[in-house]
Design a protein around this motif. Structure first.
Motif, PDB file in Angstrom:
ATOM      1  N   ILE A 182       1.874  24.527 -15.409  1.00 32.19           N
ATOM      2  CA  ILE A 182       1.480  23.734 -14.217  1.00 32.19           C
ATOM      3  C   ILE A 182       1.029  22.666 -14.579  1.00 32.19           C
ATOM      4  N   HIS A 183       1.769  20.819 -13.634  1.00 33.57           N
ATOM      5  CA  HIS A 183       1.301  20.195 -14.477  1.00 33.57           C
ATOM      6  C   HIS A 183       0.857  19.056 -13.110  1.00 33.57           C
ATOM      7  N   ARG A 184      -0.697  18.979 -13.023  1.00 32.66           N
ATOM      8  CA  ARG A 184      -1.097  17.385 -12.043  1.00 32.66           C
ATOM      9  C   ARG A 184      -0.720  16.533 -12.009  1.00 32.66           C
ATOM     10  N   MET A 185       0.127  16.036 -10.945  1.00 35.23           N
ATOM     11  CA  MET A 185       0.315  14.955 -11.349  1.00 35.23           C
ATOM     12  C   MET A 185      -0.616  13.748 -10.539  1.00 35.23           C
ATOM     13  N   PRO A 186      -0.090  12.490 -11.120  1.00 36.83           N
ATOM     14  CA  PRO A 186      -1.077  11.757 -11.024  1.00 36.83           C
ATOM     15  C   PRO A 186      -1.389  10.903  -9.318  1.00 36.83           C
ATOM     16  N   VAL A 187      -2.566  10.895  -9.026  1.00 38.04           N
ATOM     17  CA  VAL A 187      -2.540  10.286  -7.768  1.00 38.04           C
ATOM     18  C   VAL A 187      -1.784   9.025  -7.151  1.00 38.04           C
ATOM     19  N   LEU A 188      -0.575   9.582  -6.322  1.00 41.84           N
ATOM     20  CA  LEU A 188       0.039   7.853  -5.856  1.00 41.84           C
ATOM     21  C   LEU A 188      -0.474   7.481  -4.557  1.00 41.84           C
ATOM     22  N   PHE A 189      -0.317   6.130  -4.996  1.00 40.12           N
ATOM     23  CA  PHE A 189      -1.402   5.317  -3.722  1.00 40.12           C
ATOM     24  C   PHE A 189      -0.142   4.400  -2.579  1.00 40.12           C
ATOM     25  N   PRO A 190      -0.396   4.332  -1.770  1.00 41.56           N
ATOM     26  CA  PRO A 190       1.421   3.202  -1.107  1.00 41.56           C
ATOM     27  C   PRO A 190       0.259   2.016  -0.804  1.00 41.56           C
ATOM     28  N   THR A 191       1.129   1.272  -1.716  1.00 48.55           N
ATOM     29  CA  THR A 191       0.774  -0.165  -1.356  1.00 48.55           C
ATOM     30  C   THR A 191       1.035  -1.495  -0.143  1.00 48.55           C
ATOM     31  N   GLU A 192       1.040  -2.532   0.251  1.00 46.86           N
ATOM     32  CA  GLU A 192       2.084  -3.500   0.130  1.00 46.86           C
ATOM     33  C   GLU A 192       2.789  -3.757  -0.582  1.00 46.86           C
ATOM     34  N   PHE A 193       2.461  -3.783  -2.108  1.00 43.54           N
ATOM     35  CA  PHE A 193       3.195  -4.245  -3.098  1.00 43.54           C
ATOM     36  C   PHE A 193       4.484  -3.319  -3.337  1.00 43.54           C
ATOM     37  N   MET A 194       4.193  -1.893  -3.158  1.00 38.51           N
ATOM     38  CA  MET A 194       5.596  -1.480  -3.172  1.00 38.51           C
ATOM     39  C   MET A 194       5.895  -0.962  -2.209  1.00 38.51           C
ATOM     40  N   PHE A 195       5.836  -1.818  -0.518  1.00 37.20           N
ATOM     41  CA  PHE A 195       6.478  -1.502   0.247  1.00 37.20           C
ATOM     42  C   PHE A 195       7.602  -2.345   0.068  1.00 37.20           C
ATOM     43  N   GLU A 196       6.799  -3.993  -0.004  1.00 39.63           N
ATOM     44  CA  GLU A 196       7.694  -5.199  -0.467  1.00 39.63           C
ATOM     45  C   GLU A 196       8.795  -5.340  -1.067  1.00 39.63           C
ATOM     46  N   ARG A 197       8.300  -4.526  -3.014  1.00 43.06           N
ATOM     47  CA  ARG A 197       9.319  -5.090  -3.848  1.00 43.06           C
ATOM     48  C   ARG A 197      10.633  -3.903  -3.900  1.00 43.06           C
ATOM     49  N   TYR A 198       9.820  -3.072  -2.804  1.00 39.42           N
ATOM     50  CA  TYR A 198      11.715  -1.547  -3.348  1.00 39.42           C
ATOM     51  C   TYR A 198      11.615  -0.994  -1.411  1.00 39.42           C
ATOM     52  N   LYS A 199      11.807  -2.235  -1.083  1.00 42.22           N
ATOM     53  CA  LYS A 199      11.894  -2.432   1.153  1.00 42.22           C
ATOM     54  C   LYS A 199      13.676  -1.487   0.497  1.00 42.22           C
ATOM     55  N   SER A 200      14.427  -2.024  -0.429  1.00 40.53           N
ATOM     56  CA  SER A 200      15.941  -1.670  -0.298  1.00 40.53           C
ATOM     57  C   SER A 200      15.665  -0.577  -0.225  1.00 40.53           C
TER      58      SER A 200
END
Length: 119
Positions: free
Chosen positions: A52-70
């Motif tokens: 069992i592996h606990r993955m790191p917490v991923l936080f949504p950011t505006e940078f993420m939404f802008e960079r990967y909007k495609s």
């Protein structure tokens, strides 16, 4: 498979858990076989190792939404695809573009519905 969108709709941080079964006999994650046969195979094996592996917490950011909007039409879709990409790369998993419906069609094909046209 793709992630289901439900965990991402609120745009809150997510922390997936990755489980890897290691067994020389029958992998409990092999779920396209009929349920009764699956239960029998799993019950007959002497042991199963589960990592069992606990993955790191991923936080949504505006940078993420802008960079990967495609990668999606909405913030939820972008967040979901970025999370999927990060976690697949983290564990060296192959990113599949199949849906649950595709999996069910394959299961039907394997177990007798030969009329299925694989595209």
């Amino acid at each position: 498979m793709r992630f289901k969108r439900g965990a991402f709709v609120s745009l809150m941080p997510v922390q997936p858990i990755y489980m890897k079964y290691c067994s020389p006999f029958c992998n409990p994650a092999f779920d396209i076989i009929p349920t009764l046969m699956h239960v029998f195979y799993v019950a007959c094996q002497p042991f199963t190792i589960l990592e069992i592996h606990r993955m790191p917490v991923l936080f949504p950011t505006e940078f993420m939404f802008e960079r990967y909007k495609s990668w999606g039409e909405s913030k939820v879709e972008v967040y979901c695809e970025v999370a999927r990409d990060v976690y697949c790369k983290s564990f060296g998993l192959k990113k599949l573009h199949q849906s649950f419906v595709d999996k069910q069609k394959f299961k039907d094909y394997v177990f007798g519905n030969k009329e299925l046209k694989l595209e």
